[in-house]
Design a protein around this motif. Structure first.
Motif, PDB file in Angstrom:
ATOM      1  N   VAL A  64       2.180 -14.374   3.963  1.00 22.56           N
ATOM      2  CA  VAL A  64       1.394 -13.148   4.052  1.00 22.56           C
ATOM      3  C   VAL A  64       0.670 -12.931   2.734  1.00 22.56           C
ATOM      4  N   THR A  65      -0.651 -12.758   2.822  1.00 22.11           N
ATOM      5  CA  THR A  65      -1.476 -12.459   1.655  1.00 22.11           C
ATOM      6  C   THR A  65      -2.030 -11.050   1.803  1.00 22.11           C
ATOM      7  N   ILE A  66      -1.724 -10.192   0.846  1.00 15.07           N
ATOM      8  CA  ILE A  66      -2.158  -8.790   0.891  1.00 15.07           C
ATOM      9  C   ILE A  66      -3.658  -8.724   0.640  1.00 15.07           C
ATOM     10  N   GLU A  67      -4.354  -7.968   1.470  1.00 15.79           N
ATOM     11  CA  GLU A  67      -5.804  -7.822   1.357  1.00 15.79           C
ATOM     12  C   GLU A  67      -6.151  -6.353   1.132  1.00 15.79           C
ATOM     13  N   GLY A  68      -6.724  -6.060  -0.012  1.00 18.91           N
ATOM     14  CA  GLY A  68      -7.086  -4.695  -0.328  1.00 18.91           C
ATOM     15  C   GLY A  68      -5.870  -3.845  -0.641  1.00 18.91           C
ATOM     16  N   ILE A  69      -6.055  -2.535  -0.616  1.00 23.35           N
ATOM     17  CA  ILE A  69      -4.960  -1.608  -0.851  1.00 23.35           C
ATOM     18  C   ILE A  69      -4.476  -1.051   0.478  1.00 23.35           C
ATOM     19  N   SER A  70      -3.244  -0.566   0.481  1.00 19.49           N
ATOM     20  CA  SER A  70      -2.633  -0.125   1.732  1.00 19.49           C
ATOM     21  C   SER A  70      -3.263   1.175   2.220  1.00 19.49           C
ATOM     22  N   ASP A  71      -3.203   1.373   3.536  1.00 22.79           N
ATOM     23  CA  ASP A  71      -3.723   2.603   4.136  1.00 22.79           C
ATOM     24  C   ASP A  71      -2.789   3.784   3.913  1.00 22.79           C
ATOM     25  N   SER A  72      -1.510   3.527   3.712  1.00 23.37           N
ATOM     26  CA  SER A  72      -0.543   4.591   3.471  1.00 23.37           C
ATOM     27  C   SER A  72       0.602   4.038   2.638  1.00 23.37           C
ATOM     28  N   VAL A  73       1.358   4.926   2.048  1.00 24.72           N
ATOM     29  CA  VAL A  73       2.461   4.571   1.170  1.00 24.72           C
ATOM     30  C   VAL A  73       3.767   4.936   1.855  1.00 24.72           C
ATOM     31  N   LEU A  74       4.737   4.017   1.828  1.00 24.37           N
ATOM     32  CA  LEU A  74       6.029   4.283   2.443  1.00 24.37           C
ATOM     33  C   LEU A  74       6.795   5.275   1.576  1.00 24.37           C
ATOM     34  N   ASP A  75       7.112   6.423   2.165  1.00 22.21           N
ATOM     35  CA  ASP A  75       7.803   7.490   1.450  1.00 22.21           C
ATOM     36  C   ASP A  75       8.763   8.153   2.416  1.00 22.21           C
ATOM     37  N   ALA A  76      10.061   7.943   2.186  1.00 19.03           N
ATOM     38  CA  ALA A  76      11.060   8.506   3.094  1.00 19.03           C
ATOM     39  C   ALA A  76      11.084  10.017   3.021  1.00 19.03           C
ATOM     40  N   ALA A  77      10.807  10.594   1.836  1.00 18.97           N
ATOM     41  CA  ALA A  77      10.825  12.050   1.702  1.00 18.97           C
ATOM     42  C   ALA A  77       9.720  12.694   2.533  1.00 18.97           C
ATOM     43  N   ALA A  78       8.543  12.070   2.559  1.00 24.26           N
ATOM     44  CA  ALA A  78       7.423  12.608   3.329  1.00 24.26           C
ATOM     45  C   ALA A  78       7.363  12.038   4.740  1.00 24.26           C
TER      46      ALA A  78
END
Length: 996
Positions: A133-147
């Protein structure tokens, strides 16, 4: 002709993409035709067409009118074109038509080939794989258990291998650590062997797929998996890792009807060139080195442009990390103000919550969250001005060789393209950069081309480069908005306006006249701003309703000060802070803190405005289609064309027709008794609304329609299921939007058919959290509570015991003082409870529900809807599955047909003209088998023997075939569109899928 050909190209390409899914795949198109070559052919054909069209009209000799010309006209020979010139003109006509037709045909071929290539690389079946897997660009969302937010990231996967056994992070780390040596030692053999997991590169699928990775907090139950999932957001653009993935194909466009909001995820992902979706199972903790990536990934994939793009994306990622420092130490409002600041700088919306997006949508300013041409143009102008100042001070002799405007132009182009790349090169930013380049090129070549023609050419060129851009809402809104702005500017500049402002004022009254002039100028600016906003709002209303199905009416007011605040204060300060960040991050943080404070105050102001009673009905829901859009265009066409070109009185007929059509569409939604099955986003949570038009003048309170909403949770109590991820806020907002699109302005009743043990056992906390996160048992009552704040609700039936309902309502009013506008009392939904309409034709009866029994499994309330005298009531109730994307196209729910037992019943010969039997629809909501066991022992419903009934429930129902027989059920419909097991022994051989 220019506008005709350009418009036909876009329309034809859209038509090809719309029908391409139903066309057979032609592999020769994908193998033999190159899209780059097609684009080059299209450009050459368009240039040839433009050159020929300029020679299209022959030069006519100028005839000077004199007094003698009329006397000698009859005697002078008539000037006529020679036969040769006529033939040349005819040939030119034919060539122009052929080129125009060829241009349209090749454009259609371009769209078809693009679709065929996308189809050839898509994921076709679910599969668990191990992949690089090669990451392309920045993520659409951030994994956050609190939110409770997940991780979504576009990535490229290669070297797919079927996953035959579950891998651990340590296994993938072993692969990462040892495969480089194996690849280097077996380069010619192209093989890779691992001690614990042997992988042969010859057996791997070397296809390259672009997918959307996803991971969610609840998916990581093991501690080691939870730790590595938490680090997913730390993956940099261009980083490569081995992962275990669960691949799935894209949902088809037809499945958009099951989306509560009508969002077409298929088109959205296709527009981003996504081949499939993947859920992350396990990921290696160590990345693959750059040298290793070069050996594994094809060199053609690592182009110089891709490397530059990756370098820019890493800069965006580092800036996000800078904003994310100390994130959890901030309050929720401060976090969202900071997230909006980042979005306005880099176009990164990953930190913006759903509530903030909905707030901007309600205010009608969601377009301000996107990187628009204003951002790009402002930065280009600032850098160009700085460059000119530097040249003026250091090397003014440069202007001897290069004009000053060219120096400014080159700097603006460079800054525009770099910043557009930095913000993701979305449609608005790309359009601005290319328009700067095209306008400068026109000035260099001295071609008399209007800006509107340049805009159309860019729209066509972007469609040629990427036909799927036609599926993006930003493409249409961007180009249409700019075209309207240009048209407004052309209309607003008149010579008499400038002349009227130049008046001679006597010197003795200069001060007084100066004050009046300042007031007049201020009033004139405010009036022009309002006219511009009103012009854009009215002109963009058709396309906004067509794309999103709703429009914020109060956006017209809020945009008047929000656009100025963003364009003149927030965006310039934000971009200035971004430039200072390159030199002094500390100084930039101070300026960003000031910008964040302004945005926080703006959020509080908008939040206060949207809670005012006058703004409670801020949404305009109007069922709309292309015919209505065409009529709207005809209405505003006289104002789009030059003044006097078409009489504005001609706008009256299409305006009247438009009003009649919109009214007819709204009336068609309530002309027939209809039960809509509303999608909720949870397969166990069901929502359905009954619309019953009154057939006489005895409607309740003078109303002509009765609407009832039914909610139920079909999770079986005797089987383990995942808890619902829905919140009361989200579900109530979704249902309110769906009811608004159906022109429902009030509810005569809401029935929650599932019992809530929390309303009878657990004490409501006197000081609950502000978010009021409801459990599954509290979800539906809280949804009714919040929905009643948006829509007037006359009755509320709740299954089970409701002892704690007043305490729950009081807690909501304490935590939401601004939103709690009214209170509603709950009534017990128990067996025998009945409501009847004023015309005595519609009745709603509770068939089950026994709260007196100390067993919550028998509290669920099944509802029977009876419609008597069908003949005089026009027609029976139709059951439709609500289509959120197009409510007017809601389709009939699929049914499971059972044996017709009434056909075998002997008819009563003594009464050959019997009245039409009543119609019954049973809305089942049982969660345990004891409900219908108790009903079989205690109840005998005589009305059920008069006619067949229709059964609406869930496939998890515990009902038995005996109950269905006793209820004379002839048709079964399920909310989850699956077969009801109890009805299988009663099915006919031909299972009907027609309208129920």
């Amino acid at each position: 002709m220019y506008w005709l050909v350009g418009g036909l190209i876009i329309v034809v390409m859209m038509g090809v993409l719309a029908v391409a899914d139903s066309m057979p795949s032609v592999s020769s198109l994908v193998d033999t035709i190159n899209l780059s070559v097609l684009a080059l052919i299209l450009v050459m054909m368009s240039l040839a067409l433009i050159m020929l069209s300029r020679l299209y009209t022959p030069a006519t000799p100028a005839v000077q009118s004199t007094p003698f010309s009329s006397q000698t006209s009859s005697q002078s020979p008539v000037i006529e074109l020679s036969i040769t010139k006529r033939l040349l003109l005819l040939v030119r006509h034919i060539v122009v038509v052929i080129l125009a037709a060829g241009l349209i045909g090749v454009s259609a071929l371009q769209a078809l080939v693009s679709h065929q290539q996308a189809e050839s690389s898509k994921i076709t079946a679910p599969l668990r794989v191990q992949a690089l897997v090669t990451i392309e660009g920045i993520s659409d969302s951030v994994l956050d258990a609190a939110a409770d937010t997940g991780y979504r990231q576009v990535a490229v996967i290669t070297h797919l291998s079927p996953l035959v056994s579950e891998l651990t992070p340590q296994d993938l780390d072993n692969i990462t650590a040892s495969h480089l040596t194996d690849v280097q030692s077996h380069t010619n053999k192209n093989s890779l062997s691992i001690k614990s997991n042997s992988i042969n590169l010859d057996t791997l699928h070397t296809d390259r797929h672009r997918i959307l990775l996803s991971a969610y907090p609840q998916s990581s139950r093991r501690p080691d998996t939870a730790k590595q999932f938490a680090n997913l957001s730390q993956l940099k653009p261009g980083e490569t890792r081995w992962m275990s993935l669960a691949l799935s194909p894209l949902a088809m466009a037809e499945q958009a009807t099951s989306s509560p909001s009508g969002f077409d995820s298929y088109r959205w992902l296709r527009g981003r060139h996504i081949d499939g979706v993947a859920r992350v199972l396990v990921t290696a903790t160590q990345p693959v080195s750059t040298a290793d990536t070069d050996l594994l990934v094809a060199p053609s994939s690592l182009s110089h442009l891709l490397r530059v793009r990756t370098y820019i994306d890493r800069g965006r990622w580092q800036l996000r990390q800078h904003f994310y420092q100390g994130w959890h130490m901030l309050t929720g409002d401060e976090q969202q103000a900071k997230a909006v600041t980042l979005s306005l700088l880099t176009g990164d919306r990953s930190l913006i919550s759903r509530d903030t997006k909905e707030l901007y949508q309600l205010a009608g300013i969601s377009h301000l969250l996107a990187i628009s041409g204003t951002h790009v143009l402002f930065l280009a102008i600032v850098l160009a001005g700085a460059a000119v100042m530097i040249v003026n001070q250091l090397y003014p002799a440069l202007y001897r060789y290069v004009p000053r405007w060219q120096v400014r132009w080159w700097v603006m182009i460079g800054a525009a393209f770099v910043y557009a790349l930095f913000t993701g090169f979305d449609v608005p930013a790309a359009r601005t950069a290319w328009m700067l380049f095209a306008i400068g090129l026109m000035r260099l070549s001295l071609l008399p081309v209007s800006t509107m023609r340049v805009l159309l050419a860019l729209a066509v060129l972007m469609a040629w480069c990427d036909p799927y851009v036609l599926w993006q809402a930003g493409y249409w809104l961007s180009f249409v908005a700019v075209a309207l702005l240009l048209k407004y500017e052309d209309r607003s500049h008149h010579p008499h306006t400038l002349a009227s402002t130049q008046t001679n004022t006597p010197s003795s009254h200069q001060n007084e006249a100066g004050g009046r002039l300042w007031l007049r100028q201020g009033w004139g600016v405010a009036k022009r701003v309002f006219k511009l906003q009103f012009w854009l709002f009215i002109a963009l209303l058709p396309i906004t309703l067509l794309l999103f199905g709703k429009a914020s009416l109060w956006g017209l007011i809020i945009n008047m000060f929000a656009i100025g605040l963003f364009g003149w204060v927030i965006v310039p300060l934000n971009l200035l802070a971004g430039l200072i960040y390159l030199l002094s991050p500390t100084l930039a943080d101070g300026l960003w803190s000031f910008v964040t404070a302004i945005i926080l105050s703006l959020h509080q102001l908008i939040d206060w405005l949207t809670t005012l009673p006058a703004l409670s009905a801020a949404w305009l829901y109007t069922p709309i289609n292309m015919a209505i859009v065409l009529m709207m265009v005809l209405v505003i066409l006289p104002w789009l064309l030059p003044r006097g070109f078409i009489s504005r009185g001609l706008a009256l007929p299409p305006l009247v027709l438009l009003m009649m059509t919109v009214y007819a569409n709204q009336q068609s939604l309530m002309a027939v008794p209809t039960l809509y099955l509303l999608p909720t986003g949870d397969q166990y949570i069901s929502a359905s609304v009954l619309q019953y038009p009154m057939t006489d003048d005895s409607g309740e309170s003078g109303e002509d329609e009765v609407s009832w909403l039914f909610l139920a949770d079909h999770r079986p109590s005797d089987a383990p299921t995942m808890p619902s991820r829905l919140t009361a806020e989200a579900l109530s907002a979704t249902v309110a939007q769906q009811l608004g699109s159906l022109s429902i302005k009030r509810l005569h009743g809401v029935v929650v058919q599932s019992s809530s043990a929390d309303l009878s056992q657990r004490q409501i906390n006197d000081d609950p959290p502000k978010s009021l996160q409801a459990s599954t048992l509290e979800l539906l009552p809280l949804t009714v509570l919040q929905l009643s704040q948006h829509l007037p609700t006359y009755q509320y039936w709740q299954a089970g015991r409701i002892d704690r309902w007043p305490a729950l309502q009081a807690a909501y009013q304490v935590t939401h003082p601004a939103a709690a506008k009214s209170s509603i009392s709950a009534q017990r939904c128990e067996e025998g409870k009945t409501w009847q309409s004023a015309n005595n034709k519609l009745s709603i009866t509770a068939m089950t529900g026994w709260r007196q029994i100390e067993d919550a499994s028998v509290w669920d309330c099944t509802i029977a809807i009876d419609l008597s005298d069908i003949k005089s009531s026009r027609m029976p109730i139709q059951v439709l599955r609500y289509n959120a994307a197009a409510p007017l196209k809601s389709s009939a729910a699929s049914v499971q047909a059972l044996l017709d037992r009434l056909a075998t019943q002997p008819s009563d010969s003594s009464s050959p003209q019997r009245h039409t039997p009543p119609e019954r629809i049973i809305l089942n909501a049982d969660s345990h088998a004891r409900v219908w066991q108790l009903w079989s022992l205690m109840c005998t419903d005589e009305r059920a023997t008069s006619a067949q009934s229709r059964w609406l429930g869930h496939s998890t129902s515990s009902v038995t075939a005996d109950v269905l027989e006793r209820q004379r059920v002839g048709v079964v419909i399920t909310h989850d569109d699956k077969i009801l097991p109890a009805a299988l022994p009663l099915e006919t051989r031909d299972t009907s899928m027609a309208s129920p």
